[in-house]
Write an enzyme that holds these catalytic residues in place. Structure first.
Site, PDB file in Angstrom:
ATOM      1  N   TYR A   1      -4.651   5.514  -8.918  1.00 31.90           N
ATOM      2  CA  TYR A   1      -3.793   5.440  -7.729  1.00 31.90           C
ATOM      3  C   TYR A   1      -2.398   4.948  -8.150  1.00 31.90           C
ATOM      4  O   TYR A   1      -1.902   3.950  -7.638  1.00 31.90           O
ATOM      5  CB  TYR A   1      -4.375   4.482  -6.682  1.00 31.90           C
ATOM      6  CG  TYR A   1      -5.823   4.717  -6.322  1.00 31.90           C
ATOM      7  CD1 TYR A   1      -6.164   5.610  -5.307  1.00 31.90           C
ATOM      8  CD2 TYR A   1      -6.850   4.034  -6.976  1.00 31.90           C
ATOM      9  CE1 TYR A   1      -7.495   5.822  -4.966  1.00 31.90           C
ATOM     10  CE2 TYR A   1      -8.178   4.240  -6.640  1.00 31.90           C
ATOM     11  CZ  TYR A   1      -8.495   5.130  -5.635  1.00 31.90           C
ATOM     12  OH  TYR A   1      -9.803   5.324  -5.296  1.00 31.90           O
TER      13      TYR A   1
ATOM     14  N   GLN B   1       6.300   0.523  -3.167  1.00 33.69           N
ATOM     15  CA  GLN B   1       6.019  -0.734  -2.466  1.00 33.69           C
ATOM     16  C   GLN B   1       7.226  -1.114  -1.612  1.00 33.69           C
ATOM     17  O   GLN B   1       8.365  -0.970  -2.061  1.00 33.69           O
ATOM     18  CB  GLN B   1       5.720  -1.858  -3.467  1.00 33.69           C
ATOM     19  CG  GLN B   1       4.535  -1.600  -4.391  1.00 33.69           C
ATOM     20  CD  GLN B   1       3.183  -1.841  -3.728  1.00 33.69           C
ATOM     21  OE1 GLN B   1       3.084  -2.259  -2.574  1.00 33.69           O
ATOM     22  NE2 GLN B   1       2.116  -1.544  -4.446  1.00 33.69           N
TER      23      GLN B   1
ATOM     24  N   CYS C   1      -4.199  -3.866  -0.669  1.00 33.69           N
ATOM     25  CA  CYS C   1      -3.407  -4.248   0.512  1.00 33.69           C
ATOM     26  C   CYS C   1      -4.319  -4.445   1.719  1.00 33.69           C
ATOM     27  O   CYS C   1      -3.839  -4.561   2.843  1.00 33.69           O
ATOM     28  CB  CYS C   1      -2.340  -3.197   0.806  1.00 33.69           C
ATOM     29  SG  CYS C   1      -3.013  -1.550   1.008  1.00 33.69           S
TER      30      CYS C   1
END
Ligand SMILES: C[S@@+](CC[C@H](N)C(=O)[O-])C[C@H]1O[C@@H](n2cnc3c(N)ncnc32)[C@H](O)[C@@H]1O
Length: 454
Positions: free
Chosen positions: A313, A284, A410
């Site tokens: 994921y 991130q 996201c």
């Protein structure tokens, strides 16, 4: 409706702002998008594009100014395509982000009256990025390092980006000297010639370690010894790698790496956990907010200690490790081999043993885990890339029906699409946006889904 004429000037009242930083207004019933205009403004525009029911206007003059308009801090704002909200007060940006999520859930997901919590922002929304990707090329006849202009591949020189780590200025300066001194050509997209395509950097926000990755076209970067020597003068550089990408593509990184200095990865911490991060692994980009994001995911999971969790994921196992401290066992699934290698090491470094990482596609691995190996997940965490979950994974979820799903997204549009597919079986209990990408139109969202009792 009145007839609208291209290149004519109009006075428009703006009532909204979209994710790209365009003000949205109306002339009659005709929608006009105006780059840089804000809600509560009246602006004079020139109509530059006219479609059937909407068009684009060029902002000529602000006649009435929105109370949330503010002075951009960056001198290349609007010339660089990186940020689109520097002209809007930070607290108003946060409100907009909650609205983007709500709008997507209503419009694409079909959810009515859904409560979206206030977006959690940063105390200091500057210099937050731990990763930078500078395209290298020629602009106005000169070597250029910076970012692409909006909707183009022209490179704007940016030396002091306000959302990047300040160490990047020194790194770019070293590359400018190095390429000029040895006459090393930047990559030319049109002719597929030249050598240096991108400079990618990663900075450990806690450890301060810096990784420099030079992406090249071809197989050789000449004079690497001189490059290493100059970069090492920047005190925090701990590793330098070359990435090979000779494909005509918009993808920044190729799949091969060679290490020219240091260990080939950096360490950083999120909360109490230490992570090894390789150039090809996802991490991130905002370390401060990642800690906030993962804590929300952990709270939403509501673990008591006897649960089996699947983290789909999983990247380098970051969320998996956070979950492992409260769960009985965690399975992490990830498609990138280097990321799984990092994840396995990360579990070891942090002395976590109630965890297993599996290499493969979530949509292929998780059905095998659940159907053939008898794993029954109490909580499923989904944190897919922008395109959202694969339909095969959603179909599997609807068969296995884990009691709780924590969806970290996201991209509000694909989030809304996927939630709609699960809406017959799951209730959306909480929706919490987090601002990971200050001054841009992007927003991260954590959603708690609980299975309906039937
Ligand atoms: C948004 S990142 C999240 C990573 C991690 N949860 C984190 O917070 O750092 C998405 C991850 O999914 C991986 N990925 C993409 N497609 C995948 C697939 N079909 N199956 C498993 N992993 C996938 C990417 O390599 C990337 O690491």
């Amino acid at each position: 409706m009145m007839e609208l004429i291209k290149n004519k000037e109009y006075l428009v009242r703006i009532f909204d702002v979209n994710e790209n930083g365009f003000g949205v207004g109306k002339i009659d019933d005709f929608i006009v998008f105006v780059d840089g205009a804000i809600y509560d403004e009246t602006v004079l525009i020139k109509l530059v594009k006219v479609k059937k029911s909407f068009g684009y206007g060029k902002l000529l003059k602000i006649v009435r100014t929105s109370p949330v308009r503010t002075e951009p801090v960056c001198d290349v704002f609007k010339r660089c395509g990186g940020c689109c909200f520097q002209h809007i007060d930070y607290s108003a940006q946060l409100k907009l982000k909650s609205k983007f999520v709500k709008d997507a859930l209503e419009r694409i997901g079909g959810f009515r009256d859904i409560q979206v919590l206030n977006t959690i922002g940063m105390e200091n929304p500057y210099n937050y990025r731990n990763k930078a990707q500078f395209p290298v090329g020629v602009f106005d006849g000169k070597l250029a390092f910076g970012f692409y202009q909006p909707r183009s591949h022209n490179i704007v020189n940016v030396s002091n980006c306000v959302i990047q780590n300040t160490v990047n200025e020194k790194i770019i300066s070293v590359f400018k000297d190095f390429m000029t001194r040895f006459n090393i050509k930047p990559y030319d997209e049109k002719n597929h010639s030249g050598i240096v395509r991108h400079i990618v950097t990663r900075v450990g926000s806690v450890t301060g370690e810096v990784m420099v990755c030079v992406v090249i076209n071809g197989k050789k970067l000449p004079h690497t010894d001189a490059l290493v020597e100059s970069l090492r003068e920047i005190s925090r550089i701990s590793t330098i790698v070359i990435n090979y990408n000779s494909v005509r593509t918009n993808a920044v990184l190729g799949s091969d790496i060679s290490i020219i200095y240091g260990k080939g990865f950096i360490y950083d911490y999120i909360g109490e956990f230490k992570f090894e991060i390789s150039p090809l692994s996802f991490f991130q980009v905002n370390s401060v907010q990642t800690c906030v994001l993962y804590q929300i995911a952990l709270d939403f999971a509501g673990l008591r200690g006897d649960e089996t969790v699947i983290d789909a994921y999983c990247g380098i196992g970051t969320i998996s490790l956070f979950l492992s401290k409260k769960a009985k066992f965690v399975f992490g699934v990830e498609i990138v081999p280097q990321a799984v290698e990092n994840a396995v090491k990360n579990a070891r470094i942090n002395n976590v043993s109630n965890i297993r990482f599996i290499l493969g596609k979530s949509e292929e691995v998780i059905p095998v885990l659940c159907e053939s190996q008898g794993v029954i997940p109490d909580v499923l965490v989904l944190d897919p890339p922008r395109k959202g979950c694969d339909i095969k994974l959603i179909e599997m979820i609807l068969e296995v029906l884990p009691p709780k799903i924590v969806y970290v997204s996201c991209n509000p549009s694909t989030l809304a699409r996927d939630l709609r597919l699960m809406s017959e079986n799951y209730n959306i209990s909480k929706v919490q946006p987090v601002d990971m990408f200050c001054f841009t139109g992007h927003v991260e969202t954590v959603v708690l889904l609980t299975k309906y009792r039937k």
